[in-house]
Design a protein around this motif. Structure first.
Motif, PDB file in Angstrom:
ATOM      1  N   LYS A   9       0.670   8.602  16.624  1.00 15.19           N
ATOM      2  CA  LYS A   9      -0.177   7.733  16.217  1.00 15.19           C
ATOM      3  C   LYS A   9      -0.446   6.633  16.966  1.00 15.19           C
ATOM      4  O   LYS A   9      -0.961   5.754  17.734  1.00 15.19           O
ATOM      5  N   SER A  57      -8.738  17.958   4.144  1.00 21.08           N
ATOM      6  CA  SER A  57      -9.234  16.729   4.273  1.00 21.08           C
ATOM      7  C   SER A  57      -7.669  16.122   3.254  1.00 21.08           C
ATOM      8  O   SER A  57      -8.226  14.671   4.125  1.00 21.08           O
ATOM      9  N   THR A  68      -6.909  12.393   5.361  1.00 25.33           N
ATOM     10  CA  THR A  68      -6.750  10.476   5.339  1.00 25.33           C
ATOM     11  C   THR A  68      -5.588  10.845   5.499  1.00 25.33           C
ATOM     12  O   THR A  68      -5.038   8.750   6.069  1.00 25.33           O
ATOM     13  N   ALA A  69      -4.244  11.474   4.990  1.00 25.69           N
ATOM     14  CA  ALA A  69      -3.013  10.945   5.026  1.00 25.69           C
ATOM     15  C   ALA A  69      -3.017  10.336   6.297  1.00 25.69           C
ATOM     16  O   ALA A  69      -2.151   9.026   6.869  1.00 25.69           O
ATOM     17  N   LYS A 113      -5.317   9.332   9.350  1.00 23.57           N
ATOM     18  CA  LYS A 113      -5.728   8.077   9.773  1.00 23.57           C
ATOM     19  C   LYS A 113      -5.325   6.825   8.481  1.00 23.57           C
ATOM     20  O   LYS A 113      -4.989   5.518   9.324  1.00 23.57           O
ATOM     21  N   ALA A 114      -5.201   7.057   7.454  1.00 23.60           N
ATOM     22  CA  ALA A 114      -4.157   6.135   7.078  1.00 23.60           C
ATOM     23  C   ALA A 114      -3.494   5.590   7.280  1.00 23.60           C
ATOM     24  O   ALA A 114      -2.401   4.347   7.192  1.00 23.60           O
ATOM     25  N   ALA A 115      -2.410   6.018   8.337  1.00 22.78           N
ATOM     26  CA  ALA A 115      -0.744   6.018   8.667  1.00 22.78           C
ATOM     27  C   ALA A 115      -1.100   4.367   9.317  1.00 22.78           C
ATOM     28  O   ALA A 115      -1.778   4.300   9.974  1.00 22.78           O
ATOM     29  N   LEU A 134      -0.435   5.866  -0.208  1.00 24.52           N
ATOM     30  CA  LEU A 134      -0.838   6.119   0.650  1.00 24.52           C
ATOM     31  C   LEU A 134      -2.200   5.086   0.493  1.00 24.52           C
ATOM     32  O   LEU A 134      -2.607   4.214   1.554  1.00 24.52           O
ATOM     33  N   THR A 168      -3.414   1.302   2.276  1.00 23.44           N
ATOM     34  CA  THR A 168      -3.976   1.306   2.949  1.00 23.44           C
ATOM     35  C   THR A 168      -5.446  -0.063   2.784  1.00 23.44           C
ATOM     36  O   THR A 168      -6.149  -0.447   3.120  1.00 23.44           O
ATOM     37  N   ARG A 218      -4.014  -3.616   3.354  1.00 20.85           N
ATOM     38  CA  ARG A 218      -3.818  -4.136   4.574  1.00 20.85           C
ATOM     39  C   ARG A 218      -5.533  -3.829   4.918  1.00 20.85           C
ATOM     40  O   ARG A 218      -6.101  -5.696   5.114  1.00 20.85           O
ATOM     41  N   LEU A 244      -7.579   2.760   8.979  1.00 17.41           N
ATOM     42  CA  LEU A 244      -8.438   2.576   7.342  1.00 17.41           C
ATOM     43  C   LEU A 244      -8.106   1.687   6.685  1.00 17.41           C
ATOM     44  O   LEU A 244      -7.915   1.039   6.268  1.00 17.41           O
TER      45      LEU A 244
END
Lengths: 374, 292, 276
Positions: free
Chosen positions: A229, A365, A369-370, A372-374, B72, B76, B79, B245
C-alpha cells in the motif's frame, strides 16, 4: 453493421409463444392479470396475442448509460403499451442494491452475483419464468449456471494493464510479477477501489479461491495489500487505468473492457491475463419480489437476448459479452479483441464472484476496512 | 394629526396563539425532520443488524460503541480529527487575513471582492473538486510548476492527505471568510483613527481594536467549517485516492456499502455529541460578544 | 484599493483569489479541450457543449434539480420568515433554543442528517423521491435562510410597526408595508442562497433519491463514475453561467429594494396614514 429491423421469430419460438398464449387464458398469473386489466393505452394487438398481458412501465435501476442505444426505444415499439424506465443510480454497493430490492420502488435491477445472491437469500427476488424468456438459450451455459436469478448480461475480468516502456521493458505475466514491480516503481501503480475486485485479485495472487471465507486466507490477503500500500499511487474506481495513457500511471489492476478502450488511445498499453488466474464479476437483470410488472420484465429480457438487441447493448457499453449468437453483429473491435472474447482457455482461468453468506461477507468487509484504514 | 378619538386598534403584538402559529412551520421541520430522525439514529446505535437483509433489530447492545475502541478505528478517527483540525486552522488563518483585507477596502471594492470569492462556487461542487485531480496530478500544472521552480522529481500531492486538505480548505474557505468579514465590517473606522491619535502602533491597533471584534465571527467560522469538515466524505473519496480513510468515509461506508447501520449510527451519535459540546461552548462565548 | 497599508494581507489575498479561481479556470479551459484524457491541450472545440446541451440525462437532471431547488427555497423561506417573526416577541430562553436549533442544523454533517431522514422515511414507509429530497434539503436550507432573515430582522425597530398601527393601519397592513418591505432584501438573498445550496447538493440527494428522476449533481457524479470526459466540464461551466445569471438578478433586486428602503420608508408611513 447492426440489423435494426425486427428479427422475425423462428417457427419454433413462435409456435411455443402461441401455445403459451392459448394456455395463458387459463393459467395466467395474478400479476399479469392485473397488468392486463389495469392497463391503459393502446390495445396491444400488434405482435401477437401475448402482448396483451405485457403492459405498463417497469422501472429499472441501472448504471448510467449501461444499455444499448436503441434497446429501450425498440422494445417500446415492439410492445406498444409497455416501456422501461431506467433510473441511473450513481452508487452501487451490496447494501444499496439490497435496499433497492427491499424498497419496492424498482421492478428490476442490474445486480451482480453477490448482490443477487444475497437478495435471493433474503427472499427479495422473483424467479423468472424461463419459458417466457426462451432467448436465454443464447447465453453460454457457464454464465447461466453462475447467474441463475435473472438474465446475465455481461461480465468483467480483472487483470493487469501496464506500460512496458515505463517499467524498464519488463514483461508481466503474473500477479507475482506485478507484486514484485510495485515497490520498484513506487507511486505508479493503481489498484481498484472495490472490495471484491481488489481482494479477489489478491486471492488469486496468493493461490486462494476468490470466494474464500477462511479467516487465515483473508489475513494473508490483508497483509499482501497493506504490504504494498505505501507504494501504491491510489485505489480508484473511476478511470482506473486512465493514467496509463499519459504515463502518470505505469501499472494498474483494471477491468478488461476498460483496458480494451484505453488501448485505442495508446497502443503501448499491454493487457495481461495473469497465470494464476483472475476473478470476474458477472451481472445481469433480476426482478424484484412481488413486482407487478413481471410480464413486461420477462418480455424485455427475452427481447434483450435477441442477437441484434444484445449486440446493440454490447456495442454501446463495450463490455465483454456472453451470448455467442450475437458475435457477427458485434463490433470487430470487441468481438475480435483477445481481451474480451470468452474463449475456453480464458474462461478456464476465470472464477466468478459468489455470494459469500452473511458471515463471509462480514469477514470480507471487515478485512477491507482494515486495509483501507491502514 | 391622527384623530385622537379613534379606537385603539389591536396592538401590533399578536395574541399568543397567533405567535405560536408563527412557530409551527419551524417546529414541524425541526422536530419531525431533524430531532426525531436523529433520535432514531441514537436508537439504532444500540441495535444490531441482520447481515443478510439488513434489517435492524434490537438486542440493546453497546457493542457498536465498544467497536470504536479497536485500534483500527481509533487510529482512523484520530487521523481524521488531526486532518480536520489542521485544515480548519489553516482555513481560519487564511480566511481571517483575507476577510481583514476586504474589510479595510472601500465599500465598492468590498463588494467586488466578496463576489470574487463566491462566484467560483457557482460551478458544480463535484466538477470543482475533480478539477483539483487534474491540477494536482503528476504531469499536471502544479507539478510542472514545482519542477520548473527547481524541485526535483515529481511532487506527489495527489491522493495524499495534503490533497484532501487542499480540497477541504478550498471548499470551506468562503464559509470561513463570510462570518469573519461580517464581524469585521461592523468595526467603526473611526475607532482606528482614535486609536492612532492615541499613539497606538498598527500592531496595537490590530490587537486591541480588530481582534476582539473579530472573535465572534472567528468562532462561528471555525465551528461552521470544523464540524462539517469532520464529516466530509466526498472530498476524501475524490482527492484521497482511497488511501486515507476518514471518519466521514467510515460513516458513509456503513450506510452505503456495508449495511452495518448500528455501527454507523454509533459513529453519527459521536459526531452529534461533539457538535453539542461545541454549540454549548458557542453559546457561552456569544453573550460576551453581544456585550461588545 | 487600500494595498499600501497592508502589504502582507494584500499579497496573501491575491494568492487566495488565485487559489479560489484556479479550478474554475481549469474547468473552463478543459471544457473546450479536444483532448479527452487530461494530458494537455488537444485543440479547441465546442463539441462538449453541444453534447452537454443535447444530453437527455443532463436535461432531465436540470429539470429535476430546478424543481427541487425552487420548492425547497420557497419552503425554507416560509419557515425562516415565520420563525423570525415569532422570534421578535419571544423570551430569551425560547430564542436561545431556536438559535441553537438553527446552528445544529447547519453544523451537523450532511451525511448524518441525510441518513437520519433516510431511516425515518423507511420506517414510516414514506416513499423516497423528489418530495423526500425537498424535505431533506429544507431541513438545513431553512436554517441558512433563518440566519439571513433574522439578521435583518434584528436590525429593525419594532417601534416602526407599532407606529404604523398608531397611525391607523391594520396589523396586516402594518406588517406588509413596514416589516415585510424591510425584510424583502433579506428574503430575496435567503431564497437565492437556499436555491443555490439545493441546486448543488449531492449527499442528501443521493440518500433520498429513491426511484425518482436523478438530480443534476447526482447525474454528474454518475457521469464521472462511468468515465471522465470534458463534457462534464462543459456541464459545470453551464451550471455556473446559469447561477451567475440568477444571482445577478438577486443582486439587482436586493440593491433596488434596499435603496427603496433607504429613501422611501417615510413616504410609506404617510401612505399608511392616508389609507393607501
Amino acid at each position: 453493421m447492426k440489423t435494426r429491423e425486427p428479427l422475425s421469430l423462428d417457427p419454433l419460438t413462435r409456435a411455443t409463444l402461441l401455445r403459451r398464449a392459448g394456455a395463458g387464458a387459463l393459467g395466467v398469473s395474478a400479476a399479469s392479470l392485473l397488468a392486463a386489466c389495469g392497463s391503459s393505452g393502446s390495445s396491444g394487438s400488434a405482435g401477437g396475442s401475448t402482448s396483451e398481458a405485457i403492459k405498463g412501465q417497469a422501472i429499472l435501476a441501472n448504471y448510467p448509460g449501461w444499455m444499448g442505444k436503441h434497446n429501450l426505444a425498440d422494445f417500446a415499439k415492439k410492445y406498444p403499451g409497455a416501456s422501461i424506465k431506467m433510473i441511473s443510480n450513481a452508487t452501487s454497493s451490496t447494501a444499496e442494491v439490497v435496499l433497492q430490492f427491499k424498497s419496492k420502488q424498482y421492478d428490476f435491477l442490474l445486480s451482480d452475483t453477490s448482490d443477487a445472491g444475497q437478495a435471493s437469500a433474503a427472499n427479495l427476488i422473483t424467479e423468472l419464468d424461463w419459458s417466457k424468456v426462451p432467448n436465454v438459450k443464447n447465453v453460454s451455459e457457464k454464465f447461466r449456471k453462475a447467474y441463475p436469478w435473472g438474465l446475465p448480461t455481461d461480465y468483467g475480468k480483472v487483470g493487469i494493464a501496464y506500460r512496458p516502456d515505463l517499467v524498464g521493458g519488463a514483461t508481466i505475466t503474473s500477479w507475482h510479477d506485478l507484486w514484485e514491480l510495485i515497490p520498484k516503481y513506487s507511486g505508479q501503480t493503481v489498484f481498484i477501489d472495490l472490495e471484491r475486485d481488489c481482494m479477489g485479485s489478491t486471492c488469486k495472487y496468493l493461490g486462494f479461491s476468490s470466494n474464500t471465507t477462511n479467516p487465515d486466507d483473508l489475513k494473508k490477503v490483508q497483509d499482501a495489500i497493506t504490504g504494498v500500500k505505501p507504494h501504491l499511487k491510489a485505489f480508484l474506481n473511476t478511470d482506473v487505468g486512465a493514467g496509463l495513457v499519459n504515463g502518470s500511471t505505469a501499472m494498474a489492476m483494471d477491468w478488461d473492457y476498460d483496458v480494451a478502450l484505453l488501448q485505442q488511445k495508446n497502443e503501448k498499453i499491454k493487457w495481461v491475463l495473469p497465470d494464476e488466474g483472475v476473478h470476474a464479476y458477472l451481472e445481469g437483470f433480476t426482478a424484484v419480489k412481488d413486482t407487478s410488472k413481471i410480464a413486461v420484465i420477462q418480455a424485455f429480457l427475452n427481447f434483450l437476448a435477441e442477437p441484434p438487441q444484445y449486440a446493440d447493448f454490447v456495442n454501446t457499453t463495450g463490455t465483454a459479452y456472453l451470448m455467442p449468437p450475437s458475435t457477427p453483429l458485434i463490433l470487430k473491435s470487441i468481438s475480435q479483441n483477445p481481451i474480451l472474447v470468452p474463449t475456453d482457455a480464458v474462461l478456464a482461468k476465470t472464477e466468478f464472484d459468489k455470494y459469500l453468506g452473511a458471515d463471509g461477507a462480514t469477514l470480507w468487509s471487515n478485512t477491507w476496512t482494515a486495509i483501507k484504514a491502514a | 394629526m391622527p384623530p385622537p378619538a379613534a379606537p385603539r386598534r389591536r396592538q401590533v403584538d399578536p395574541g399568543r396563539l397567533a405567535r405560536f402559529a408563527l412557530l409551527v412551520p419551524t417546529l414541524l421541520i425541526t422536530t419531525i425532520c431533524f430531532i426525531v430522525p436523529l433520535g432514531l439514529i441514537a436508537l439504532y446505535s444500540f441495535g444490531s443488524v441482520n447481515q443478510v437483509d439488513f434489517n435492524v433489530f434490537f438486542g440493546w447492545t453497546t457493542g457498536n460503541y465498544r467497536a470504536f475502541t479497536s485500534s483500527l478505528y481509533l487510529h482512523t478517527l484520530a487521523r481524521s480529527v488531526v486532518l480536520s483540525v489542521s485544515t480548519t486552522l489553516a482555513c481560519a488563518v487564511i480566511g481571517f487575513t483575507f476577510a481583514y483585507f476586504i474589510s479595510r477596502q472601500s465599500p465598492k471594492v468590498q463588494r467586488l471582492l466578496l463576489v470574487a470569492v463566491i462566484v467560483p462556487f457557482w460551478t458544480s461542487f463535484i466538477v470543482r473538486t475533480y478539477s483539483w485531480v487534474d491540477l494536482l496530478q503528476n504531469l499536471g500544472p502544479v507539478d510542472r510548476l514545482a519542477r520548473a521552480l527547481g524541485l526535483h522529481g515529481h511532487i506527489d500531492i495527489l491522493y495524499t492527505q495534503w490533497s484532501i486538505g487542499i480540497g477541504i480548505l478550498y471548499s470551506y474557505l468562503p464559509l470561513m471568510i463570510l462570518p469573519i468579514y461580517v464581524s469585521l465590517e461592523r468595526i467603526d473606522p473611526a475607532l482606528f483613527d482614535a486609536a492612532e491619535d492615541l499613539g497606538a502602533t498598527p500592531w496595537r491597533q490590530f490587537r486591541r481594536v480588530v481582534l476582539p471584534m473579530a472573535v465572534p465571527g472567528l468562532i462561528a467560522g471555525i465551528i461552521i467549517v470544523g464540524v462539517p469538515a469532520l464529516g466530509e466524505y466526498v472530498i476524501p473519496e475524490i482527492l484521497g485516492g482511497g488511501k486515507t480513510l476518514m471518519a466521514g468515509n467510515i460513516l458513509a461506508d456503513q450506510f452505503l456499502q456495508t449495511g452495518n447501520y448500528p455501527f454507523g449510527s454509533a459513529l453519527a451519535v459521536s459526531i452529534m455529541v461533539v457538535l453539542m459540546v461545541l454549540l454549548f461552548t458557542l453559546r457561552r462565548a456569544q453573550p460576551a460578544a453581544d456585550a461588545q | 484599493m487600500n494595498v499600501r497599508r497592508h502589504p502582507f494581507a494584500a499579497g496573501l489575498s491575491l494568492l487566495v483569489l488565485l487559489f479560489l479561481w484556479l479550478p474554475l479556470i481549469v474547468v473552463a479551459v478543459n471544457s473546450f479541450n479536444q483532448q479527452t484524457i487530461m494530458a494537455g491541450w488537444g485543440g479547441f472545440t465546442t463539441h462538449w457543449y453541444s453534447l452537454a446541451l443535447h444530453d437527455q440525462n443532463v436535461r432531465t437532471g436540470l429539470e429535476t434539480t430546478l424543481y427541487i431547488a425552487i420548492a425547497s427555497a420557497l419552503l425554507s423561506l416560509a419557515i425562516a420568515v415565520s420563525g423570525a417573526l415569532w422570534w421578535r416577541h419571544a423570551s430569551p430562553r425560547a430564542r436561545a433554543a431556536y438559535d441553537g436549533l438553527i446552528y445544529a442544523r447547519i453544523i451537523l454533517p450532511e451525511v448524518v442528517s441525510a441518513t437520519a431522514l433516510f431511516f425515518l422515511f423507511l420506517k414510516i414507509h414514506f416513499t423516497l423521491g423528489l418530495t423526500a429530497i425537498v424535505i431533506g434539503h429544507t431541513v438545513w436550507n431553512s436554517a441558512y435562510a433563518a440566519i439571513i432573515v433574522q439578521a435583518r430582522m434584528a436590525g429593525l425597530d419594532p417601534a416602526l410597526e407599532e407606529a404604523a398601527a398608531d397611525l391607523g393601519a391594520t396589523p396586516w397592513r402594518a406588517f406588509r408595508r413596514v416589516t415585510f418591505a424591510a425584510l424583502l432584501p433579506a428574503i430575496i438573498a435567503a431564497g437565492l442562497l437556499a436555491f443555490t445550496f439545493s441546486f448543488d447538493d449531492v449527499v442528501t440527494s443521493v440518500f433520498l433519491q429513491g426511484a425518482s428522476n436523478t438530480p443534476l449533481p447526482v447525474v454528474i457524479l454518475g457521469m464521472i463514475r462511468f468515465r471522465i470526459t470534458p463534457e462534464i466540464n462543459a456541464v459545470g461551466l453551464l451550471v455556473m453561467l446559469f447561477t451567475v445569471t440568477l444571482m445577478s438578478f438577486a443582486v439587482l433586486a436586493y440593491a433596488t429594494a434596499g435603496s427603496l428602503g433607504r429613501s422611501g420608508r417615510r413616504g410609506n408611513m404617510l401612505d399608511i396614514y392616508r389609507g393607501r
